[in-house]
Design a protein around this motif. Sequence first.
Motif, mmCIF file in Angstrom:
data_model
loop_
_atom_site.group_PDB
_atom_site.id
_atom_site.type_symbol
_atom_site.label_atom_id
_atom_site.label_comp_id
_atom_site.label_asym_id
_atom_site.label_seq_id
_atom_site.Cartn_x
_atom_site.Cartn_y
_atom_site.Cartn_z
ATOM 1 N N HIS A 356 46.294 33.719 19.575
ATOM 2 C CA HIS A 356 45.778 34.609 20.398
ATOM 3 C C HIS A 356 45.054 33.424 21.481
ATOM 4 O O HIS A 356 43.966 32.682 21.011
ATOM 5 N N ASP A 357 45.749 32.361 21.747
ATOM 6 C CA ASP A 357 44.989 31.126 22.638
ATOM 7 C C ASP A 357 44.316 31.619 23.510
ATOM 8 O O ASP A 357 44.141 32.393 24.474
ATOM 9 N N VAL A 358 44.390 30.406 24.162
ATOM 10 C CA VAL A 358 42.482 30.114 25.223
ATOM 11 C C VAL A 358 43.628 29.977 26.763
ATOM 12 O O VAL A 358 44.420 30.012 26.658
ATOM 13 N N GLY A 359 42.493 30.461 27.119
ATOM 14 C CA GLY A 359 43.164 30.489 28.641
ATOM 15 C C GLY A 359 42.301 31.830 29.305
ATOM 16 O O GLY A 359 42.378 32.958 28.789
ATOM 17 N N THR A 360 41.814 32.204 30.516
ATOM 18 C CA THR A 360 41.882 33.130 31.330
ATOM 19 C C THR A 360 43.709 34.070 31.951
ATOM 20 O O THR A 360 43.537 33.340 32.223
ATOM 21 N N TYR A 361 43.215 35.233 32.006
ATOM 22 C CA TYR A 361 44.313 35.880 33.055
ATOM 23 C C TYR A 361 44.127 36.258 33.719
ATOM 24 O O TYR A 361 45.181 36.455 34.663
ATOM 25 N N LYS A 362 42.356 36.520 33.971
ATOM 26 C CA LYS A 362 42.792 36.346 35.803
ATOM 27 C C LYS A 362 41.813 35.392 36.181
ATOM 28 O O LYS A 362 41.026 34.517 35.517
ATOM 29 N N VAL A 363 42.048 35.378 37.781
ATOM 30 C CA VAL A 363 41.521 34.420 38.454
ATOM 31 C C VAL A 363 40.960 35.477 39.423
ATOM 32 O O VAL A 363 41.903 35.646 40.210
ATOM 33 N N ASN A 364 39.319 35.001 40.127
ATOM 34 C CA ASN A 364 38.937 35.411 41.292
ATOM 35 C C ASN A 364 38.925 36.996 40.776
ATOM 36 O O ASN A 364 39.985 37.324 41.511
ATOM 37 N N ASN A 365 39.080 37.507 39.353
ATOM 38 C CA ASN A 365 39.279 38.707 39.353
ATOM 39 C C ASN A 365 40.370 39.580 39.584
ATOM 40 O O ASN A 365 40.842 40.719 40.040
ATOM 41 N N LYS A 366 41.391 38.436 40.374
ATOM 42 C CA LYS A 366 43.077 39.093 40.373
ATOM 43 C C LYS A 366 43.686 38.215 38.864
ATOM 44 O O LYS A 366 43.865 37.739 38.619
ATOM 45 N N TRP A 367 45.019 39.337 38.595
ATOM 46 C CA TRP A 367 45.866 38.835 37.825
ATOM 47 C C TRP A 367 46.473 36.835 37.572
ATOM 48 O O TRP A 367 47.336 36.911 39.110
ATOM 49 N N ARG A 368 46.383 36.591 36.755
ATOM 50 C CA ARG A 368 46.971 34.870 37.014
ATOM 51 C C ARG A 368 47.819 34.647 37.129
ATOM 52 O O ARG A 368 48.597 35.541 37.259
ATOM 53 N N MET A 369 48.533 34.158 38.256
ATOM 54 C CA MET A 369 49.933 33.371 38.558
ATOM 55 C C MET A 369 50.447 32.657 36.989
ATOM 56 O O MET A 369 49.742 31.770 37.295
#
Length: 392
Positions: A356-369
């Motif tokens: 379960h690798d690192v990295g955010t799934y959301k940016v500014n509370n929106k799903w990441r592109m």
Amino acid sequence: MIEKYYGQRRKKFMRLMGNDSIAIIPTANLFQSRNIEHPFRPDSDFMYLTGFSEPEAIAVLIPGRKEGQYILFNRESDPILTKWEGAQTGQAGAVNEYLADEAYPIEKIEDKLPELIGNHKKIFYSMEKNMFLDAKIMHFVDDLRQKLHLGKQKQYAFLSPDPLLHELRLFKSMAEIGIMKKAIATSVAAHKRAMHACMPGKYEYEIEAEILSEFRSQNMWPAYPCIVGGGNNSCTLHYTKNNSQLKDGDLLLVDAGAQYCGYTSDITRTYPVNGQFSKEQREIYEIVETAQTEAIKKVLPGNFWNDPHDAAVKILTKGLVKIGLLNGNINNLIKNEEYKKFYMHRTGHWLGMDVHDVGTYKVNNKWRMFEPGMVLTIEPGVYVDSDMQGVK
């Protein structure tokens, strides 16, 4: 390899750190029990920046330091320890092989680290990973405040390196992807070997043994404890006992992935113990297979993290209605999350040095592109326990 990749990573990280800063990145703790050392794996962030795989090591990075920006504290090359554990890199090896600008015995950390911290106002360090080192660093800083008359505590800013490092780790280079492909190829071979070995009367641990044997034959280790669950055990998401006998007519779920050069893989497959699906088993299998195919189609640059999950949920819900496990309007069932009775987790996760690798799934509370270089799993499922009320 070391200069081209690890050196580049350190430079990128230090640029993000900025001036007047220092980063202290320890490796993982060595786990021992009654004088037995368990297999050691370096901390992923430490490994990402250094490539150094021995225990008891700390990397210190200081952007702009004239004497050298990369300092490594590691074990000394000790003839007695070598007799017991094999050759150690030592300080000369840390400089010559791992390209540290300076290297010191790990025992010198108390002497050298306060000097290196000096009056750098930004200290990048992750608290609560190494309680012993936490206490030492806080002690060093308290002493420095008094000696340098810095006054209020806020003049030293402790910052987590995780947001910067994990954003870098989220995007894999072609070299990293090449390593992951090797881990995946071995995992595929292990799963095929498990399928050939599977039959009624065998035990889950016998299937696990086939998988582990394939991993070790390629000089790889499991990326995580193997899940080998027959029958109702397949519906326990993190089942690891792997000690039940396989029964004729049941399904077997195998979730196993190899780890290679610090990078992981993750594959889950389900198939009939006797080699032949029942009508109901095949129906559910085909629903999940279609959901996986449609979700994979959504993994494209410009799409968003939740797109594969939404696609999978739609297919699964439609399928569950079709075979009578759910009843009602599909959109309402999705809105009310009725599908979670049979599908209770997300469709995927980032994959890399950690499963379960690192990295955010959301940016500014929106799903990441999605962007090139990101690596993720796609693993929808339907879990139908024979003990469920109303399910045959």
